[in-house]
Write an enzyme that holds these catalytic residues in place. Structure first.
Site, PDB file in Angstrom:
ATOM      1  N   SER A  23     -27.584  28.325 -57.358  1.00  0.00           N
ATOM      2  CA  SER A  23     -27.871  27.681 -56.359  1.00  0.00           C
ATOM      3  C   SER A  23     -28.490  26.386 -56.910  1.00  0.00           C
ATOM      4  O   SER A  23     -28.669  25.534 -55.916  1.00  0.00           O
ATOM      5  CB  SER A  23     -29.015  28.220 -55.584  1.00  0.00           C
ATOM      6  OG  SER A  23     -29.893  28.916 -56.608  1.00  0.00           O
ATOM      7  N   ASN A 110     -38.378  36.121 -57.126  1.00  0.00           N
ATOM      8  CA  ASN A 110     -38.542  36.357 -55.654  1.00  0.00           C
ATOM      9  C   ASN A 110     -39.765  35.852 -55.077  1.00  0.00           C
ATOM     10  O   ASN A 110     -39.726  35.190 -54.200  1.00  0.00           O
ATOM     11  CB  ASN A 110     -38.326  37.833 -55.204  1.00  0.00           C
ATOM     12  CG  ASN A 110     -36.990  38.421 -55.632  1.00  0.00           C
ATOM     13  OD1 ASN A 110     -36.151  37.912 -56.039  1.00  0.00           O
ATOM     14  ND2 ASN A 110     -36.880  39.906 -55.566  1.00  0.00           N
ATOM     15  N   THR A 155     -34.845  11.601 -10.519  1.00  0.00           N
ATOM     16  CA  THR A 155     -34.728  13.079 -10.470  1.00  0.00           C
ATOM     17  C   THR A 155     -33.476  13.403 -10.169  1.00  0.00           C
ATOM     18  O   THR A 155     -32.792  12.843  -9.136  1.00  0.00           O
ATOM     19  CB  THR A 155     -35.820  13.920  -9.707  1.00  0.00           C
ATOM     20  OG1 THR A 155     -35.637  13.545  -8.442  1.00  0.00           O
ATOM     21  CG2 THR A 155     -37.110  13.243 -10.224  1.00  0.00           C
ATOM     22  N   HIS A 156     -32.759  14.726 -10.867  1.00  0.00           N
ATOM     23  CA  HIS A 156     -31.292  14.880 -10.486  1.00  0.00           C
ATOM     24  C   HIS A 156     -30.432  13.714 -10.727  1.00  0.00           C
ATOM     25  O   HIS A 156     -29.330  13.458 -10.249  1.00  0.00           O
ATOM     26  CB  HIS A 156     -31.410  15.425  -9.058  1.00  0.00           C
ATOM     27  CG  HIS A 156     -32.006  16.526  -8.737  1.00  0.00           C
ATOM     28  ND1 HIS A 156     -31.733  17.863  -8.928  1.00  0.00           N
ATOM     29  CD2 HIS A 156     -33.328  16.604  -8.373  1.00  0.00           C
ATOM     30  CE1 HIS A 156     -32.681  18.625  -8.325  1.00  0.00           C
ATOM     31  NE2 HIS A 156     -33.766  17.926  -8.136  1.00  0.00           N
ATOM     32  N   SER A 277     -16.580  -2.725 -31.568  1.00  0.00           N
ATOM     33  CA  SER A 277     -15.396  -2.068 -31.353  1.00  0.00           C
ATOM     34  C   SER A 277     -14.515  -2.668 -32.462  1.00  0.00           C
ATOM     35  O   SER A 277     -14.465  -3.872 -32.354  1.00  0.00           O
ATOM     36  CB  SER A 277     -15.160  -1.966 -30.034  1.00  0.00           C
ATOM     37  OG  SER A 277     -13.827  -1.667 -30.046  1.00  0.00           O
ATOM     38  N   LYS A 283     -17.264  -5.259 -27.045  1.00  0.00           N
ATOM     39  CA  LYS A 283     -18.243  -4.012 -27.064  1.00  0.00           C
ATOM     40  C   LYS A 283     -19.187  -4.327 -27.844  1.00  0.00           C
ATOM     41  O   LYS A 283     -19.330  -4.812 -29.014  1.00  0.00           O
ATOM     42  CB  LYS A 283     -17.258  -3.033 -27.495  1.00  0.00           C
ATOM     43  CG  LYS A 283     -16.202  -2.576 -26.541  1.00  0.00           C
ATOM     44  CD  LYS A 283     -16.764  -1.766 -25.251  1.00  0.00           C
ATOM     45  CE  LYS A 283     -17.462  -0.667 -25.611  1.00  0.00           C
ATOM     46  NZ  LYS A 283     -16.553   0.795 -26.029  1.00  0.00           N
ATOM     47  N   ASN A 285     -21.835  -1.378 -28.784  1.00  0.00           N
ATOM     48  CA  ASN A 285     -21.879   0.044 -28.830  1.00  0.00           C
ATOM     49  C   ASN A 285     -23.271   0.555 -29.466  1.00  0.00           C
ATOM     50  O   ASN A 285     -23.674   0.207 -30.423  1.00  0.00           O
ATOM     51  CB  ASN A 285     -20.734   1.025 -29.504  1.00  0.00           C
ATOM     52  CG  ASN A 285     -19.563   0.464 -28.970  1.00  0.00           C
ATOM     53  OD1 ASN A 285     -19.319   0.335 -27.709  1.00  0.00           O
ATOM     54  ND2 ASN A 285     -18.466   0.673 -29.548  1.00  0.00           N
ATOM     55  N   GLU A 290     -26.028   7.201 -29.939  1.00  0.00           N
ATOM     56  CA  GLU A 290     -25.140   8.390 -29.941  1.00  0.00           C
ATOM     57  C   GLU A 290     -25.169   9.344 -30.888  1.00  0.00           C
ATOM     58  O   GLU A 290     -25.057  10.763 -31.002  1.00  0.00           O
ATOM     59  CB  GLU A 290     -23.668   7.858 -29.572  1.00  0.00           C
ATOM     60  CG  GLU A 290     -23.377   7.198 -28.602  1.00  0.00           C
ATOM     61  CD  GLU A 290     -22.231   5.997 -28.600  1.00  0.00           C
ATOM     62  OE1 GLU A 290     -21.272   6.677 -28.656  1.00  0.00           O
ATOM     63  OE2 GLU A 290     -22.393   4.980 -28.870  1.00  0.00           O
ATOM     64  N   TYR A 317     -36.398  41.181 -50.635  1.00  0.00           N
ATOM     65  CA  TYR A 317     -35.400  39.916 -51.045  1.00  0.00           C
ATOM     66  C   TYR A 317     -34.025  40.486 -50.844  1.00  0.00           C
ATOM     67  O   TYR A 317     -33.803  41.557 -51.484  1.00  0.00           O
ATOM     68  CB  TYR A 317     -35.896  39.383 -52.462  1.00  0.00           C
ATOM     69  CG  TYR A 317     -34.997  38.116 -52.641  1.00  0.00           C
ATOM     70  CD1 TYR A 317     -35.052  36.871 -52.089  1.00  0.00           C
ATOM     71  CD2 TYR A 317     -33.736  38.431 -53.519  1.00  0.00           C
ATOM     72  CE1 TYR A 317     -34.211  35.936 -52.417  1.00  0.00           C
ATOM     73  CE2 TYR A 317     -32.722  37.580 -53.719  1.00  0.00           C
ATOM     74  CZ  TYR A 317     -33.010  36.387 -53.233  1.00  0.00           C
ATOM     75  OH  TYR A 317     -32.151  35.036 -53.590  1.00  0.00           O
ATOM     76  N   GLN A 322     -30.926  32.911 -50.102  1.00  0.00           N
ATOM     77  CA  GLN A 322     -30.526  31.680 -50.726  1.00  0.00           C
ATOM     78  C   GLN A 322     -30.012  30.691 -49.829  1.00  0.00           C
ATOM     79  O   GLN A 322     -29.997  29.424 -50.182  1.00  0.00           O
ATOM     80  CB  GLN A 322     -29.677  32.182 -51.923  1.00  0.00           C
ATOM     81  CG  GLN A 322     -29.194  30.917 -52.956  1.00  0.00           C
ATOM     82  CD  GLN A 322     -28.715  31.142 -54.225  1.00  0.00           C
ATOM     83  OE1 GLN A 322     -29.249  31.801 -55.106  1.00  0.00           O
ATOM     84  NE2 GLN A 322     -27.395  31.192 -54.405  1.00  0.00           N
ATOM     85  N   LYS A 325     -31.964  27.233 -48.201  1.00  0.00           N
ATOM     86  CA  LYS A 325     -32.311  25.969 -48.537  1.00  0.00           C
ATOM     87  C   LYS A 325     -31.350  24.877 -47.804  1.00  0.00           C
ATOM     88  O   LYS A 325     -32.184  23.869 -47.431  1.00  0.00           O
ATOM     89  CB  LYS A 325     -32.216  25.928 -50.147  1.00  0.00           C
ATOM     90  CG  LYS A 325     -32.784  27.292 -50.617  1.00  0.00           C
ATOM     91  CD  LYS A 325     -33.995  27.002 -51.592  1.00  0.00           C
ATOM     92  CE  LYS A 325     -34.435  28.234 -51.702  1.00  0.00           C
ATOM     93  NZ  LYS A 325     -33.685  29.887 -51.636  1.00  0.00           N
TER      94      LYS A 325
END
Ligand code: ARG
Length: 476
Positions: A23, A110, A155-156, A277, A283, A285, A290, A317, A322, A325
């Site tokens: 690791s 451990n 709303t909605h 773009s 464009k 963006n 995003e 353990y 492991q 992490k």
């Protein structure tokens, strides 16, 4: 190569199995925590009479030198280093000779890894908290600067009622306040020392565990050695909080993306936080937003991965752990970029108040018309149905609600009088919502003060990197 656990083995590990097992490539990030834990342990061993004061000094001196190597980037990894713990112990023995071999007395990797990881998480909690405060501060500043601007509330995702833009900015402040409270509570649960739990059963030497906790700045010691080495709750909880943070940022991003579209045109992102773009020259963006929305998905996935890894583990353990992490490290890296980027977006965007104003439709005041009838004595249910008919009539005759002739109103109910036209004032509609937590200018001013108070009370424990402070974070 000689391994720290090599005595019992006569054959070597297959190189690919060695790579699979190791690791070090990722847990090296805990090196400083490992050294701190070992310094405390050496002192604990001396207090317990296991090593002499002179041996403690030699070990602590070696570990301090290792810390300098770690910080300076000079620490040389050896092919036999399996993980951060074995690497540091190997180096200690190189620096101090056989006395270094006394450090691991009564300790297991451990309880060591559980301790290192708790210390790492505490540091990560503080860093994420500081970035959350940076975004919160930016939102309050926006709320103050944009005071008085109205826009449609949805709303909605249908136009509902006019609201103050400042109120909307602050609607994204409070979720982050709760995230910071969650982090503070997690901090308490994480600041508990596992060291002294050994592999599973505790340590046979009379180690003063409270002294160890104190040395490491932790408030308490774990009450059960089996639980101490099994427990990955803090990792899971941290990933959940991170996922919720990411969801909060994703929802804000989604709305800002819509607001930047040509159809809305409510805001424009600064060039510093948008991209072009490769094909379409016109464009601009909202990539940063995003990506924020997209990364929220990845963060949720890491939480799911760790919970799935934990769910079938037998007692204490298991090496599966492991796998805890990388998701925690990567999630922290994600948030430590996402949060300052969104803060930058918020700080530098341009609000198009006239586009927001132009999008307000008098139909959004239908509830206010119903309330007008209520004030004239009609039960709300009746008023609601009546205004529904008014809305339909306006639609059928192809006019906006405020342009429907008074006779049309009165044909539906004699309760309508000439003053009904006074209802069609967006700012007045917002101002009427003057309850605490409402969108009136006065209520929003109170809210800004509440937000400022929250920031005052909830100080951060770690300063932001200097680059962030220069960009406007207060780091306090
Ligand atoms: N590298 C291991 C981990 O991250 C350290 C603990 C290993 N313990 C053991 N008994 N093999 O979980």
């Amino acid at each position: 190569m000689s391994k720290l656990w090599g005595g019992r083995f006569s054959g070597g590990l297959d190189p690919i199995a060695w790579e699979y097992n190791a690791s070090l490539p990722f847990d090296w990030r805990m090196a400083e925590m490992d050294v701190r834990g070992s310094i405390a342990w050496a002192k604990g061993l001396m207090k317990a009479g296991v090593i002499t004061l002179d041996e403690q000094h030699q070990i602590v001196k070696g570990l301090t030198d290792i810390l300098a190597e770690v910080r300076g980037g000079q620490f040389q990894h050896a092919p036999s280093d399996e993980d951060v713990h074995t690497a540091i112990e190997r180096r200690l023995t190189e620096l101090t000779g056989p006395v270094g071999g006394k450090l691991h007395t009564g300790r297991s990797r451990n309880d060591q890894v559980a301790t290192d990881f708790a210390l790492w998480l505490l540091d990560a909690i503080d860093r994420v908290d500081a970035y959350l405060k940076l975004v919160q501060t930016t939102l309050v500043e926006r709320a103050e600067a944009d005071m008085g601007i109205l826009l449609p509330g949805y709303t909605h995702f249908q136009q509902s009622q006019p609201i103050l833009l400042s109120h909307w900015w602050l609607s994204h402040f409070w979720p982050l306040a709760r995230d910071r409270q969650r982090l503070a509570q997690l901090r308490e649960r994480t600041a508990v020392l596992p060291l002294g739990s050994g592999a599973i059963a505790g340590t046979p030497f009379p180690i003063d565990r409270k002294f160890l906790a104190n040395q490491l700045g932790l408030k308490a010691i774990t009450p059960n050695s089996i639980d101490a080495v099994s427990n990955r709750d803090s990792a899971a909880e941290y990933l959940f909080i991170a996922a919720l943070v990411a969801v909060h940022f994703s929802r804000l991003s989604e709305m800002l993306i819509l607001y930047t579209s040509g159809e809305f045109g409510f805001i424009e992102l600064s060039d510093a936080y948008s991209t072009g773009s490769s094909l379409m020259p016109q464009k601009k963006n909202p990539d940063t937003l995003e990506l924020t929305r997209g990364k929220a998905g990845t963060v949720i996935g890491r939480l799911t991965g760790v919970l799935a890894m934990l769910k079938g583990l037998p007692s204490a353990y298991d090496k599966d752990m492991q796998e805890d992490k990388v998701p925690v490290f990567e999630t922290t890296d994600t948030l430590c970029l996402m949060l300052p980027v969104v803060a930058g977006v918020l700080k530098t965007l341009t609000v198009k108040a006239e586009r927001m104003q132009a999008a307000l439709n008098p139909a959004m005041l239908s509830t206010d018309v119903a309330d007008y009838l209520v004030r004239k004595g009609l039960p709300f249910r009746e008023a609601h149905s009546l205004v529904g008919k008014v809305v339909l009539r306006a639609q059928q005759t192809g006019v906006r609600l405020d342009q429907l002739p008074l006779e049309e109103f009165q044909a539906l109910s004699p309760v309508f009088e000439a003053d009904v036209l006074e209802v069609f004032d967006f700012a007045a509609s917002a101002a009427r919502r003057d309850v605490p937590g409402g969108t009136s200018p006065a209520a929003v001013q109170v809210q800004i003060q509440q937000a400022r108070n929250f920031l005052q009370v909830h100080k951060v424990r770690s300063a932001l990197p200097p680059s962030e402070t220069a960009r406007g974070g207060d780091g306090s």
